[in-house]
Motif scaffolding. Structure first.
Motif, PDB file in Angstrom:
ATOM      1  N   TYR A 146      56.984  -0.745  40.096  1.00 25.26           N
ATOM      2  CA  TYR A 146      57.193   0.642  39.677  1.00 25.26           C
ATOM      3  C   TYR A 146      56.539   1.561  40.702  1.00 25.26           C
ATOM      4  O   TYR A 146      55.608   1.161  41.416  1.00 25.26           O
ATOM      5  N   ALA A 148      54.575   5.133  40.805  1.00 28.62           N
ATOM      6  CA  ALA A 148      53.902   6.183  40.040  1.00 28.62           C
ATOM      7  C   ALA A 148      53.648   7.368  40.961  1.00 28.62           C
ATOM      8  O   ALA A 148      53.027   7.211  42.021  1.00 28.62           O
ATOM      9  N   THR A 169      46.443  -1.645  35.667  1.00 29.00           N
ATOM     10  CA  THR A 169      47.621  -2.310  36.228  1.00 29.00           C
ATOM     11  C   THR A 169      47.185  -3.541  36.999  1.00 29.00           C
ATOM     12  O   THR A 169      46.005  -3.706  37.348  1.00 29.00           O
ATOM     13  N   LEU A 192      52.826  -3.881  36.573  1.00 29.82           N
ATOM     14  CA  LEU A 192      52.268  -3.795  35.228  1.00 29.82           C
ATOM     15  C   LEU A 192      51.661  -5.123  34.794  1.00 29.82           C
ATOM     16  O   LEU A 192      52.129  -6.199  35.184  1.00 29.82           O
ATOM     17  N   TYR A 196      54.063  -2.658  28.486  1.00 33.39           N
ATOM     18  CA  TYR A 196      53.715  -1.340  27.957  1.00 33.39           C
ATOM     19  C   TYR A 196      53.364  -0.372  29.079  1.00 33.39           C
ATOM     20  O   TYR A 196      52.683  -0.735  30.045  1.00 33.39           O
ATOM     21  N   THR A 197      53.814   0.869  28.945  1.00 31.00           N
ATOM     22  CA  THR A 197      53.580   1.901  29.959  1.00 31.00           C
ATOM     23  C   THR A 197      52.836   3.106  29.380  1.00 31.00           C
ATOM     24  O   THR A 197      52.895   4.201  29.933  1.00 31.00           O
ATOM     25  N   ILE A 200      50.409   5.599  31.469  1.00 29.68           N
ATOM     26  CA  ILE A 200      50.815   6.751  32.257  1.00 29.68           C
ATOM     27  C   ILE A 200      50.676   8.036  31.438  1.00 29.68           C
ATOM     28  O   ILE A 200      50.434   9.118  31.986  1.00 29.68           O
ATOM     29  N   LEU A 214      56.478   7.870  36.229  1.00 24.95           N
ATOM     30  CA  LEU A 214      56.603   6.432  36.463  1.00 24.95           C
ATOM     31  C   LEU A 214      58.081   6.096  36.604  1.00 24.95           C
ATOM     32  O   LEU A 214      58.877   6.368  35.700  1.00 24.95           O
ATOM     33  N   SER A 216      60.992   3.092  37.832  1.00 22.96           N
ATOM     34  CA  SER A 216      61.276   1.706  38.175  1.00 22.96           C
ATOM     35  C   SER A 216      61.847   1.646  39.576  1.00 22.96           C
ATOM     36  O   SER A 216      62.732   2.434  39.940  1.00 22.96           O
TER      37      SER A 216
END
Length: 223
Positions: A146, A148, A169, A192, A196-197, A200, A214, A216
């Motif tokens: 990902y 960020a 992370t 990750l 779960y995110t 952020i 965030l 992908s």
């Protein structure tokens, strides 16, 4: 020269050069394998948007290649003229995905092999190529990367949010950094620890952080 020689046409003599049975079998198999190539492309499409027109092009290209090679194999003189005619054709459409080149060559190769009468090679080869593409193109990465993008108001808040991301992370690497007056934008590649995110959301609420995005990342990755 007789009366019948005046109206004798070499064009009409070529009507029976390829039998209707051969044409029917070749074009039917070309349609079937072209549909198989089309379905494999649909299942393995990795671009941003799926192009149905490109899939139909693969089907048409398989049948067109079969048609051309049937004509070439039936007449040696025609084959020499066909080479010269096709040599002036130029295609200007840009290929967006490298994998699309493989599908184009696959469709052309199947048409050529079918028209040459090598039906087992065309069928078995297409099945093997399709299975390999389905297995490798759709293979999911163990850890999806990902990106960020963090916008903060200074070096202190940048260090704080970076330390927070590194703690929550599996991997956090700075890819780019833009510094303006009273504004710092940092792009970091992260992996990750789980699916779960929510972290952020916490990062976006930290002092000095204006926004946290965030995204992908599905491009080529090395490392």
């Amino acid at each position: 020269m007789g009366f019948e020689d005046v109206f004798k046409s070499s064009f009409l003599e070529n009507i029976a050069s390829v039998s209707l049975l051969d044409m029917g079998i070749a074009l039917t198999l070309a349609f079937g394998l072209g549909m198989f190539i089309f379905l494999v492309y649909k299942k393995t499409c990795t671009g941003i948007m799926y192009s149905s027109s490109f899939g139909v092009t693969l089907l048409a290209l398989t049948m067109i290649s079969t048609l051309v090679i049937l004509a070439v194999t039936s007449n040696v003189v025609l084959s020499l003229g066909m080479v010269g005619a096709l040599s002036i054709v130029r295609f200007r459409t840009a290929i967006k995905e490298p994998l699309e080149i493989a599908y184009l060559f696959w469709a052309i190769a199947v048409g050529i092999v079918l028209a040459a009468g090598m039906i087992p090679l065309a069928v078995i080869g297409s099945v093997m190529i399709g299975l390999i593409l389905l297995a490798f193109v759709n293979r999911k990465a163990y850890k999806i990367p990902y990106i960020a993008v963090i916008r903060c108001d200074g070096a202190d808040s940048e260090a704080l949010v970076t330390a927070f991301l590194e703690a929550h992370t599996e991997r956090c690497v700075v890819k780019s950094k833009t510094v303006q007056k009273e504004l710092v934008e940092v792009s970091m590649e992260i992996r990750l620890k789980d699916k779960y995110t929510d972290f952020i959301n916490v990062a976006a609420e930290m002092d000095g952080v204006e926004s946290a995005v965030l995204v992908s990342y599905n491009g080529d990755y090395m490392g």
